[in-house]
Write an enzyme that holds these catalytic residues in place. Structure first.
Site, short mmCIF file in Angstrom:
data_model
loop_
_atom_site.label_atom_id
_atom_site.label_comp_id
_atom_site.label_asym_id
_atom_site.label_seq_id
_atom_site.Cartn_x
_atom_site.Cartn_y
_atom_site.Cartn_z
N ASP A 165 -6.95 -3.39 -7.31
CA ASP A 165 -8.07 -3.21 -5.67
C ASP A 165 -7.36 -4.74 -6.02
O ASP A 165 -7.48 -4.88 -6.93
CB ASP A 165 -9.37 -2.67 -5.84
CG ASP A 165 -10.11 -3.28 -4.03
OD1 ASP A 165 -9.20 -2.76 -3.50
OD2 ASP A 165 -10.83 -4.18 -4.74
N ARG A 171 -7.32 10.80 -5.57
CA ARG A 171 -8.63 10.17 -5.23
C ARG A 171 -9.70 11.16 -5.06
O ARG A 171 -10.87 10.98 -5.96
CB ARG A 171 -8.63 10.06 -3.81
CG ARG A 171 -9.64 9.19 -3.74
CD ARG A 171 -9.63 7.57 -2.81
NE ARG A 171 -10.85 7.54 -1.84
CZ ARG A 171 -11.07 6.20 -1.36
NH1 ARG A 171 -9.44 6.23 -1.10
NH2 ARG A 171 -11.73 6.08 -0.64
N ARG A 200 1.02 -1.14 -0.02
CA ARG A 200 -0.21 0.25 -0.20
C ARG A 200 0.65 1.48 0.29
O ARG A 200 0.22 2.26 0.35
CB ARG A 200 -1.19 -0.03 1.18
CG ARG A 200 -2.17 -1.20 1.52
CD ARG A 200 -3.42 -0.22 2.16
NE ARG A 200 -3.73 -2.27 2.20
CZ ARG A 200 -4.51 -2.44 3.81
NH1 ARG A 200 -3.65 -2.00 4.49
NH2 ARG A 200 -4.71 -3.68 3.50
N ARG A 236 -3.57 6.35 1.39
CA ARG A 236 -4.14 7.43 1.64
C ARG A 236 -3.25 8.14 2.93
O ARG A 236 -3.59 9.48 2.96
CB ARG A 236 -5.43 6.68 2.39
CG ARG A 236 -6.50 6.73 1.95
CD ARG A 236 -7.45 5.86 2.78
NE ARG A 236 -7.42 4.90 3.69
CZ ARG A 236 -7.88 4.45 4.39
NH1 ARG A 236 -9.38 5.28 4.54
NH2 ARG A 236 -8.25 3.28 4.87
N TYR A 271 -14.74 -12.87 0.31
CA TYR A 271 -15.67 -11.03 -0.48
C TYR A 271 -17.02 -11.74 0.05
O TYR A 271 -18.40 -11.19 -0.72
CB TYR A 271 -14.91 -10.08 -0.73
CG TYR A 271 -13.92 -9.88 0.14
CD1 TYR A 271 -14.43 -9.19 1.41
CD2 TYR A 271 -12.76 -10.10 -0.22
CE1 TYR A 271 -12.89 -8.23 2.21
CE2 TYR A 271 -12.00 -9.43 1.06
CZ TYR A 271 -12.20 -8.39 2.18
OH TYR A 271 -11.16 -8.40 2.57
#
Length: 363
Positions: free
Chosen positions: A83, A46, A33, A37, A160
């Site tokens: 992703d 973003r 990552r 963020r 998921y």
């Protein structure tokens, strides 16, 4: 280092050499990552995109954020910004990201009819945006560092898809494995073929290393792990090694929380294994018997500490592996949003500096 006189020749191949367990001038480092963020420039991009999915599905913006950490830090690899849930999204399950709640699927798969409707997605159709991003990133890197392509593992994707959202234990899929194992295997086989096809397409588009994230493998007991996670990662590795586009590329498997399975993971024929912070790297190296490279394994929360602690803990990880070939420094999981970017710079610089010291001491 590779000859850098050619336009797209790698100027820094330290990461690839380490994966091949060849000598390097210092320990290579990249961070899971690393585009995310914690970077203000990522947050700005973003916001410009409107939301996460719009960003991930725009090849130009995905390229932009992939390259952002390389402008700040002396990293040894870039990783595609995407992703892990792109495959189930392409299968038509209606992926969305609720604010503060993580991924959600509008149409989870729970029945035989649901699973029978699934097929391997079209890599230049529904997933063309990923391949376009890989092509563009590879072009914009100009051989600066290698590019990593990736996918979620079949087990993690299934978690998921069946649950329909994130979960602490993904009990709905576990119940399927207990009550309807044949149905679970049908789903996992479809996903293994999809993951392999997806990674082969990334290799064809320009990815130079392929990584499989088995984020939820550690939720399984030993026998269930072998049956429902390991078996399908091995299938992916076999399919990658059988294809002309991917057979020569390094393959990294990262199964979080499954360090007791390292020897079995190494048996798949992968090139390297990601390791989380719950095992000492010396023990991990002994477990795999030097058959594969190891990637890891600093606790991500260390990056919230002060710089001297970061340096000390980075040195401890390097010392635990020792001055042996085959180590790629990384976190034991992804970097978290509240981390100060300057702390990442401290880590990267310390890994390179101390790695050089270790090699000099052994001469």
């Amino acid at each position: 280092m590779t000859d850098s006189s050619k336009p797209d020749a790698l100027k820094n191949d330290r990461f690839l050499r380490a994966l091949r367990r060849e000598p390097t001038d210092t320990t290579p480092i990249w961070v899971m990552r690393q585009a995310g963020r914690y970077l203000p420039e990522y947050r700005a991009t973003r916001e410009r995109a409107g939301n996460f999915m719009a960003l991930a599905q725009n090849p130009q913006l995905a390229c932009e954020v992939t390259l952002q950490p390389l402008e700040r830090f002396d990293l040894d690899a870039a990783i595609l910004f995407s992703d892990i849930l792109t495959i189930p999204d392409a299968m038509g399950l209606g992926l969305s990201f609720a604010q503060g709640e993580g991924p959600q699927f509008a149409r989870p798969v729970r029945s035989k009819a649901d699973i029978d409707r699934l097929g391997v997605p079209d890599m230049e159709g529904e997933l063309r945006y990923v391949m376009d991003a890989v092509r563009l990133i590879r072009q914009e890197l100009h051989g600066r560092v290698p590019l990593i392509g990736f996918s979620g593992s079949p087990w993690t994707l299934a978690c998921y898809m069946v649950e329909g959202q994130g979960s602490r234990d993904f009990a709905t899929l576990k119940a399927m494995c207990w009550n309807e194992p044949a149905l679970a295997h049908t789903l996992l086989d479809t996903l293994a073929r999809s993951v392999a096809t997806y990674l082969i397409a990334q290799a064809s588009a320009g990815a130079q290393t392929l990584m499989v994230f088995d984020t939820w493998g550690g939720l399984l007991g030993p026998a269930s792990f072998r049956e429902f996670s390991l078996r399908y990662m091995a299938q992916v590795v076999d399919l990658l090694k059988a294809d002309a586009h991917s057979r020569e590329l390094p393959i990294i498997l990262f199964s979080k929380g499954a360090h007791r399975q390292l020897a079995a993971l190494a048996d798949t024929g992968c090139t390297g294994l990601g390791v989380d912070w719950t095992i000492d790297l010396q023990d991990a190296r002994e477990a795999v018997g030097g058959r594969v490279a190891l990637q890891g394994n600093l606790d991500p929360s260390v990056l919230r500490a002060n710089p001297e602690v970061i340096r000390r803990e980075a040195r401890a990880v390097l010392d635990s592996y020792g001055n042996h070939p085959g180590h790629v420094f990384n976190l034991g999981h992804g970097i978290t949003p509240e981390v100060d970017p300057e702390h990442v710079k401290v880590l990267v610089d310390e890994v390179h500096a101390y790695g050089r010291q270790l090699r000099a001491a052994s001469r």
